[in-house]
Design a protein around this motif. Structure first.
Motif, PDB file in Angstrom:
ATOM      1  N   THR A 170      50.355  53.378-126.532  1.00 36.66           N
ATOM      2  CA  THR A 170      50.303  54.444-125.531  1.00 36.66           C
ATOM      3  C   THR A 170      51.618  54.544-124.774  1.00 36.66           C
ATOM      4  O   THR A 170      52.366  53.561-124.637  1.00 36.66           O
ATOM      5  CB  THR A 170      49.178  54.194-124.509  1.00 36.66           C
ATOM      6  OG1 THR A 170      49.365  52.922-123.892  1.00 36.66           O
ATOM      7  CG2 THR A 170      47.814  54.238-125.178  1.00 36.66           C
ATOM      8  N   SER A 176      45.922  55.483-132.116  1.00 38.36           N
ATOM      9  CA  SER A 176      45.044  54.337-132.341  1.00 38.36           C
ATOM     10  C   SER A 176      44.643  54.262-133.806  1.00 38.36           C
ATOM     11  O   SER A 176      44.497  55.291-134.479  1.00 38.36           O
ATOM     12  CB  SER A 176      43.795  54.409-131.452  1.00 38.36           C
ATOM     13  OG  SER A 176      42.913  55.411-131.890  1.00 38.36           O
ATOM     14  N   GLU A 229      41.778  52.127-136.157  1.00 37.05           N
ATOM     15  CA  GLU A 229      40.606  51.250-136.150  1.00 37.05           C
ATOM     16  C   GLU A 229      40.094  51.056-137.566  1.00 37.05           C
ATOM     17  O   GLU A 229      39.968  52.006-138.333  1.00 37.05           O
ATOM     18  CB  GLU A 229      39.501  51.849-135.278  1.00 37.05           C
ATOM     19  CG  GLU A 229      38.245  51.001-135.194  1.00 37.05           C
ATOM     20  CD  GLU A 229      37.174  51.621-134.329  1.00 37.05           C
ATOM     21  OE1 GLU A 229      35.985  51.449-134.643  1.00 37.05           O
ATOM     22  OE2 GLU A 229      37.535  52.287-133.335  1.00 37.05           O
ATOM     23  N   GLU A 256      46.195  50.059-130.514  1.00 34.94           N
ATOM     24  CA  GLU A 256      46.436  51.233-129.695  1.00 34.94           C
ATOM     25  C   GLU A 256      47.854  51.172-129.137  1.00 34.94           C
ATOM     26  O   GLU A 256      48.272  50.147-128.581  1.00 34.94           O
ATOM     27  CB  GLU A 256      45.436  51.313-128.531  1.00 34.94           C
ATOM     28  CG  GLU A 256      44.002  51.538-128.965  1.00 34.94           C
ATOM     29  CD  GLU A 256      43.045  51.569-127.791  1.00 34.94           C
ATOM     30  OE1 GLU A 256      42.069  52.342-127.844  1.00 34.94           O
ATOM     31  OE2 GLU A 256      43.280  50.817-126.811  1.00 34.94           O
ATOM     32  N   LEU A 279      41.656  46.710-134.306  1.00 33.08           N
ATOM     33  CA  LEU A 279      42.026  47.883-133.528  1.00 33.08           C
ATOM     34  C   LEU A 279      43.435  47.718-132.980  1.00 33.08           C
ATOM     35  O   LEU A 279      43.778  46.662-132.441  1.00 33.08           O
ATOM     36  CB  LEU A 279      41.034  48.076-132.368  1.00 33.08           C
ATOM     37  CG  LEU A 279      41.335  49.196-131.368  1.00 33.08           C
ATOM     38  CD1 LEU A 279      41.246  50.558-132.047  1.00 33.08           C
ATOM     39  CD2 LEU A 279      40.377  49.132-130.179  1.00 33.08           C
TER      40      LEU A 279
END
Length: 369
Positions: A88, A107, A109, A86, A84
């Motif tokens: 931001t 994101s 995954e 991410e 994963l």
């Protein structure tokens, strides 16, 4: 009536037979945040998980479980990986009585599964147990198997939150999610939501109230998507091993349909509307919440029986059904005794829910009557 009484010598079985499972879990997580300018913070989060399981079994030649096979050995190994990432960006700024919070992100995954198994029987010695499967003399066609699966989920998301004077708050979110499990034209879904809150107890007409300590009104509406519970390749045709046939002195394998394709397979969506109050009265002696909600799930993912022919497999996963839930929830918390040495509190919960299945069939897919 048949009784399963002949289990051999239990002490001998425990001493000679083996049934071992080894499992391991590995987690790794790291994140970096950097304040690039006043009010704005950028961050990246990386997560890695690996789970493994190794199974080993051996039924010895001289035991009840292994005497018919003249020794039976089995090994299986599974690996699950999750990766994963991410990214931001977060902006938080206040201007007098105004506060604005913005969040945007991406994101990625990835979920991966791998499995293999091997068994054999017909050993001339118990010396090697499950560590020399090639030493067996009676390998069946179904004794060997393996599989591999990979699925991906990609998301773009944003959220805006605005509050004024601490009394009025509005927020909105927007997600665009893409899943590899769905059909080529339906992998992406757009899911918005919005909510508002009003802290009524901060208004001038209630600020001096001797009864109401806190009273907040909430309302919201949002849509979320579901892709859980279905396999990584649910929208495409799959083949698997079929029956064997005899040809020119040997048995040969065939392949057959193991899953119908459905290029129209898409996200299951749930839309929820909620209105409610949070309250605290009499110096905290009485508190709780009241909520009313309506939840509608559409394009339900469901496995349908289909005719063969024209289909090549008797079931198909499809989006057909609609379902509605609505109800009321009430929570009451009371503080009956509050002293230095004794505190007595109670909590009461009350809820109603009405579930209606609006439909499960259409002109192409029908449930059994």
């Amino acid at each position: 009536e048949k009784f399963d009484w002949e289990q051999g010598n239990p002490v001998h079985n425990i001493a000679e037979n083996r049934n071992l499972v080894k499992s391991s879990q590995l987690y790794g997580n790291g994140n970096i945040k950097a304040k690039l300018f006043d009010g704005f913070t950028a961050g990246i989060n990386l997560f890695k998980q690996r789970s493994t399981q190794d199974s080993s079994r051996y039924n010895a030649i001289t035991t009840q479980a292994g005497r018919t096979d003249r020794g039976y050995a089995f090994r299986a190994n599974s690996v699950w990986d999750k990766n994963l990432m991410e990214i931001t960006g977060d902006y938080d700024k206040s201007f007098g009585k105004h506060n604005l919070k913005l969040l945007a992100g991406y994101s990625y995954e990835e979920n991966y599964t791998q499995y293999m198994r091997v068994a054999n029987r017909g050993f001339i010695t118990d010396q090697f147990e499950y560590n020399n499967l090639g030493g067996g003399e009676n390998l069946f066609p179904g004794d060997v198997g393996s599989m591999k699966e990979l699925s991906k989920l990609i998301s773009f998301f944003g959220r805006a939150n605005y509050s004024f004077d601490g009394k009025y708050t509005v927020s909105g979110t927007l997600r665009r999610d893409g899943s590899s499990k769905f059909g080529n034209q339906n992998k992406w879904g757009l899911f918005p939501s919005a909510s508002a809150a009003w802290t009524i107890s901060d208004e001038a007409f209630l600020r001096e109230s001797k009864v109401i300590d806190e009273l907040k009104f909430r309302a919201g509406y949002g849509i979320v998507g579901n892709q859980e519970g279905i396999g990584p390749y649910s929208s495409i045709a799959l083949y698997g091993k079929g029956d064997e046939y005899y040809d020119n002195g040997r048995w040969r394998n065939t392949y057959k349909y193991a899953q119908n394709d459905n290029p129209n397979l898409k996200w299951e969506e749930t839309a929820t509307m909620n209105v409610g109050f949070d309250y605290m009265l009499f110096g905290g002696r009485l508190s709780g919440a009241m909520d009313y909600y309506v939840k509608k799930t559409s394009d339900l993912l469901y496995v349908y029986n289909v005719p063969v022919p024209p289909n090549l497999y008797p079931t198909t996963l499809a989006n057909v059904g609609d379902m509605t839930n609505k109800g009321f929830e009430l929570t009451i918390n009371t503080e009956n005794i509050r002293t230095k040495d004794l505190k007595w509190t109670t909590s009461l919960n009350f809820a109603t829910n009405k579930n209606v299945v609006n439909r499960l069939s259409n002109e192409l897919y029908q449930t059994e009557s």
